[in-house]
Scaffold this motif. Structure first.
Motif, mmCIF file in Angstrom:
data_model
loop_
_atom_site.group_PDB
_atom_site.id
_atom_site.type_symbol
_atom_site.label_atom_id
_atom_site.label_comp_id
_atom_site.label_asym_id
_atom_site.label_seq_id
_atom_site.Cartn_x
_atom_site.Cartn_y
_atom_site.Cartn_z
ATOM 1 N N TRP A 47 3.228 -1.210 3.954
ATOM 2 C CA TRP A 47 3.380 0.186 3.517
ATOM 3 C C TRP A 47 4.687 0.356 2.849
ATOM 4 C CZ3 TRP A 47 -0.896 2.686 3.806
ATOM 5 C CH2 TRP A 47 -1.832 2.168 4.908
ATOM 6 N N GLY A 97 0.819 -1.266 -0.001
ATOM 7 C CA GLY A 97 -0.052 0.164 -0.150
ATOM 8 C C GLY A 97 0.883 1.309 -0.054
ATOM 9 N N ASP A 151 -0.834 -3.994 7.385
ATOM 10 C CA ASP A 151 -0.554 -3.543 5.982
ATOM 11 C C ASP A 151 0.695 -3.238 5.754
ATOM 12 O OD1 ASP A 151 -3.517 -3.097 5.500
ATOM 13 O OD2 ASP A 151 -3.542 -1.697 6.964
#
Length: 334
Positions: free
Chosen positions: A143, A104, A141
């Motif tokens: 990153w 992400g 997540d």
């Protein structure tokens, strides 16, 4: 006479050659190009470790260099921007259509950075100060901060055309005193009541929650499982002494209602030992050992079927610190 003629010819050739020579090593042997210094790993990203601080910001200095065999003679103001297209390509190449596994784009609330950096004349390197604030980031997540060096319309500099030099795919990884890769070959995983078929993993990564807390993924899960967020095991390192060496660990899940998580050992503990390398006296070694166990139910792998697992054992991590390096994120041998 013939010998005298040959000798004269050799001398004349030598003199002519010497007179035509110049100090070619003083000229630029290569083209001066601007590049990032952020080499990627086999997954195409560059792991970037940022010390976790709950109430403060941390600055990471990303190097920008000018290549060449001669000194940089100009002030070069280099423009930097996001590179969303390359990250999209990287995600498709690495994970195909499994978008739940995609890296992400790091949200802008987590960082602040200038749009330009100046490499002064006489210098071949400068740094981009990226100010991170990662207090509430969720490491489940994955990153990435995707950066690229932008072309200069005025021609004040030229960008290195190679993709691993003109781009920096920074895989953001906060760290605390307990995060990192743990050896987990002595941590056993098995279906409850069936110890004859034990499972193990070579390593398990501990991700940062706060200064004293990390989380693992339960059982054999890792960052490539689509349902990984449902199986976090939180571990808090307390100061409560169990004995002269052992300190208490607190273990829990944030999804216990669904995965029926239970701590199996109320005396879960950890130890920390330190030593100095005998060959490299500047290298400090920190050994962290964990001992704990828990039970959980896998309720997502097979719809309608719940598999109950039990775990027990130890994990260990060795962290090496080069104390000659002042920056903490750089002195740790990741």
């Amino acid at each position: 006479m013939k010998k005298i003629y040959i000798l004269f010819l050799v001398m004349a050739t030598t003199i002519f050659g010497l007179s035509s020579c110049n100090n070619e090593w003083e000229d630029e042997q290569y083209e001066q190009l601007v590049s990032f210094k952020a080499p990627p790993n086999t997954e195409g990203v560059s792991w970037t470790y940022i010390r976790y601080k709950p109430d403060g910001k941390v600055t990471f200095n990303l190097p920008v260099v000018v290549s060449g065999s001669t000194p940089n003679t100009e002030n070069r103001t280099v423009r930097v921007g996001l590179d969303l297209d390359t990250l999209a390509i990287l995600n498709r190449e690495q994970f195909g259509e499994r978008q739940e596994l995609y890296y992400g784009v790091l949200e802008s609330k987590y960082y602040n950075m200038p749009e330009t950096v100046t490499i002064p004349a006489g210098e071949s390197q400068a740094v981009i100060p990226i100010e991170f604030s990662l207090a509430d980031i969720d490491e489940s997540d994955k990153w990435v901060l995707p950066l690229q060096i932008l072309d200069d319309p005025a021609g004040n500099y030229h960008v290195n055309p190679h993709k691993h030099y003109k781009r920096a795919m920074l895989r953001i990884a906060p760290f605390n005193d307990y995060s990192g890769e743990y050896s987990s070959t002595q941590f056993k995983i098995y279906l409850e009541g069936n110890r004859d078929r034990e499972l193990t993993m070579n390593t398990q990564r501990a991700y940062v929650v706060d200064e004293e807390t990390v989380f693992f993924y339960a059982g054999t899960r890792d960052a490539d499982y689509l349902d990984r967020k449902s199986y976090k095991v939180f571990v808090r390192f307390t100061d409560e002494q169990i004995d002269i060496q052992k300190k208490k660990l607190e273990i829990w899940s944030d999804n216990a209602e669904n995965n029926k998580f239970e701590v199996d050992d109320e005396q879960a503990y950890y130890t920390v030992d330190e030593s100095w390398d005998q060959v490299k006296p500047y290298e400090k070694r920190i050994y962290i050992n964990l001992s704990f166990g828990y039970r959980f139910e896998d309720y997502t792998s097979a719809p309608g079927l719940r598999l109950r697992y039990q775990t027990v054992g130890t994990m260990a991590m060795e962290r090496k610190l080069n104390t000659l390096i002042p920056d903490e994120d750089q002195q740790i041998e990741w």
